[in-house]
Design an enzyme around this catalytic site. Structure first.
Site, PDB file in Angstrom:
ATOM      1  N   THR A 145       7.901   1.777  -4.031  1.00 13.36           N
ATOM      2  CA  THR A 145       8.559   1.494  -2.757  1.00 13.36           C
ATOM      3  C   THR A 145       7.872   0.347  -1.972  1.00 13.36           C
ATOM      4  O   THR A 145       6.672   0.356  -1.665  1.00 13.36           O
ATOM      5  CB  THR A 145       8.367   2.765  -2.044  1.00 13.36           C
ATOM      6  OG1 THR A 145       9.155   3.932  -2.819  1.00 13.36           O
ATOM      7  CG2 THR A 145       9.184   2.621  -0.750  1.00 13.36           C
ATOM      8  N   LEU A 153       3.118   4.762   0.983  1.00 11.52           N
ATOM      9  CA  LEU A 153       4.283   4.425   0.306  1.00 11.52           C
ATOM     10  C   LEU A 153       4.138   4.678  -1.382  1.00 11.52           C
ATOM     11  O   LEU A 153       3.183   4.230  -1.978  1.00 11.52           O
ATOM     12  CB  LEU A 153       4.803   3.122   0.704  1.00 11.52           C
ATOM     13  CG  LEU A 153       5.125   2.735   2.034  1.00 11.52           C
ATOM     14  CD1 LEU A 153       5.857   1.419   2.375  1.00 11.52           C
ATOM     15  CD2 LEU A 153       6.574   3.807   2.464  1.00 11.52           C
ATOM     16  N   ASP A 154       4.955   5.112  -1.845  1.00  9.85           N
ATOM     17  CA  ASP A 154       5.003   4.836  -3.461  1.00  9.85           C
ATOM     18  C   ASP A 154       4.670   3.784  -3.880  1.00  9.85           C
ATOM     19  O   ASP A 154       5.071   2.730  -3.432  1.00  9.85           O
ATOM     20  CB  ASP A 154       6.232   5.658  -4.054  1.00  9.85           C
ATOM     21  CG  ASP A 154       6.628   7.087  -3.598  1.00  9.85           C
ATOM     22  OD1 ASP A 154       5.479   7.849  -3.464  1.00  9.85           O
ATOM     23  OD2 ASP A 154       7.836   7.498  -3.829  1.00  9.85           O
ATOM     24  N   LYS A 155       4.261   3.493  -5.134  1.00  2.00           N
ATOM     25  CA  LYS A 155       3.846   2.124  -5.831  1.00  2.00           C
ATOM     26  C   LYS A 155       5.009   1.401  -5.557  1.00  2.00           C
ATOM     27  O   LYS A 155       5.101   0.298  -5.544  1.00  2.00           O
ATOM     28  CB  LYS A 155       3.253   2.496  -7.207  1.00  2.00           C
ATOM     29  CG  LYS A 155       3.077   1.202  -7.995  1.00  2.00           C
ATOM     30  CD  LYS A 155       2.716   1.643  -9.189  1.00  2.00           C
ATOM     31  CE  LYS A 155       2.880   0.372 -10.281  1.00  2.00           C
ATOM     32  NZ  LYS A 155       2.344   0.538 -11.926  1.00  2.00           N
ATOM     33  N   ARG A 187      13.786  10.128  -2.344  1.00  4.30           N
ATOM     34  CA  ARG A 187      14.111  10.244  -3.737  1.00  4.30           C
ATOM     35  C   ARG A 187      14.701  11.580  -4.101  1.00  4.30           C
ATOM     36  O   ARG A 187      15.789  11.549  -4.888  1.00  4.30           O
ATOM     37  CB  ARG A 187      13.000   9.628  -4.503  1.00  4.30           C
ATOM     38  CG  ARG A 187      12.664   8.444  -4.330  1.00  4.30           C
ATOM     39  CD  ARG A 187      10.999   8.091  -4.855  1.00  4.30           C
ATOM     40  NE  ARG A 187      11.245   7.989  -6.380  1.00  4.30           N
ATOM     41  CZ  ARG A 187      10.025   7.894  -7.094  1.00  4.30           C
ATOM     42  NH1 ARG A 187       8.970   8.024  -6.396  1.00  4.30           N
ATOM     43  NH2 ARG A 187      10.324   8.107  -8.458  1.00  4.30           N
TER      44      ARG A 187
END
Length: 331
Positions: free
Chosen positions: A146, A142-144, A243
């Site tokens: 998110t 997961l993105d930082k 996104r």
């Protein structure tokens, strides 16, 4: 868990001819995932009849594959840190954590400490031998900024099975996103290929020279003045997929500093200046992986983990609800 070998020898059988080199290694060496096998091949740690090859090389019957596996460099790659984990599920094979916003998943230059990997190494020291020296046990990411449910393999067997589930799109991943504006359709599927942005290599885009298929199904869960809460089910796992797709839909994720649409922000400003300020100052993209459904690699029983919405996102949703209720009561 069997320890990872320091070297291996494989003689390609007739029935294995034509398969990828990294696939054969992963199939023959139980402790290795295909991605780690590919890393070894690229590093020159694997030879076929004395010659280095690429991971996708098609092996031939009778060829001898030799490989050496360097020991995990735990000191330079990562170190164990006593960082609390919000664990949604755990047994001997895997665990599912609720990753908080702001936490980086993998160690990298500039992020050697405070990452999920650092926390996992403290919670499960045996992870160092699962999938190499960089991403122990990490099957997806997961993105930082998110938040939400993320599964981690604790054994080589679980690593292989979970990786296969993600590759075959058998894993169900459900997200919640707070977006600018209200989509014209209550639900729909965004079918737009995604690849690296042609000018900015740190960004992804639907306008790219290297498109890869990407599918996102969305459903409007709740509407507010100038915003909406969407439930999103992704059929593929491209980098920044939700996104990018929300931006392409004309309803970018609130708080996303990279994939934003000025027109959407201006529309919210028309509805409520105070809420526009709150949205812009959200501090991170309001995107949360709230539900993850996998099949257990050993028992084959489905496992569903649900991650509560983090406080910052829940607070902003409540503010939108109050604004919307107030607007509805005005004459």
């Amino acid at each position: 868990m069997a320890s990872i070998p320091s070297s291996f020898t494989i003689r390609v059988a007739q029935v294995q001819a034509g398969y990828r080199l990294d696939t054969i290694i992963a199939a023959e060496i139980e402790q290795l995932s295909r991605s780690f096998a590919a890393t070894l091949i690229r590093q020159g740690s694997v030879t076929v009849d004395g010659t280095t090859k690429k991971p996708g090389y098609s092996v031939k019957a009778g060829e001898e594959i030799l490989g050496r596996i360097p020991p995990p460099d735990t000191q330079s790659s990562y170190r164990a840190e006593a960082i609390p984990l919000d664990i949604l599920f755990e047994d001997n094979e895997l665990l599912i954590v609720n990753k908080p916003p702001g936490m980086v998943v993998h160690t990298a230059p500039g992020h050697r400490t405070g990452t999920l990997v650092n926390a996992l190494m403290h919670h499960c020291p045996q992870l160092s031998g699962i999938s190499g020296t960089v991403r122990p046990g990490i099957v997806h990411r997961l993105d930082k900024d998110t938040s939400g449910a993320l599964v981690v393999a604790k054994t080589a067997c679980a690593m292989r099975h979970l990786a296969a589930q993600f590759k075959s799109r058998a894993v169900q991943k459900h997200y919640l996103a707070l977006v600018y504006g209200i989509p014209s359709s209550a639900e729909g599927t965004i079918d737009l290929p995604i690849g690296r942005h042609h000018n900015d290599r740190k960004k992804m885009s639907i306008h790219t020279h290297t498109p890869r298929g990407a599918f996102t199904h969305y459903r409007v869960q709740e509407t507010f003045v100038g915003a909406a809460l969407l439930r999103l089910d992704i059929r593929t796992g491209r980098t920044h997929q939700i996104r990018v797709h929300c931006q392409a839909l004309g309803h970018p994720v609130i708080g996303d500093s990279i994939y934003k649409t000025r027109g959407a922000i201006k529309q919210l400003e028309k509805e409520s200046r105070s809420m526009a300020d709150s949205a812009v100052q959200a501090g991170r993209q309001m995107l949360h992986a709230f539900r993850l459904r996998i099949t257990h690699p050993v028992t084959k029983v489905p496992i569903t983990a649900t991650a509560p919405i983090p406080d910052d996102m829940a607070g902003l949703i409540d503010r939108f609800r109050l604004l919307t209720a107030g607007s509805a009561s005005m004459p």
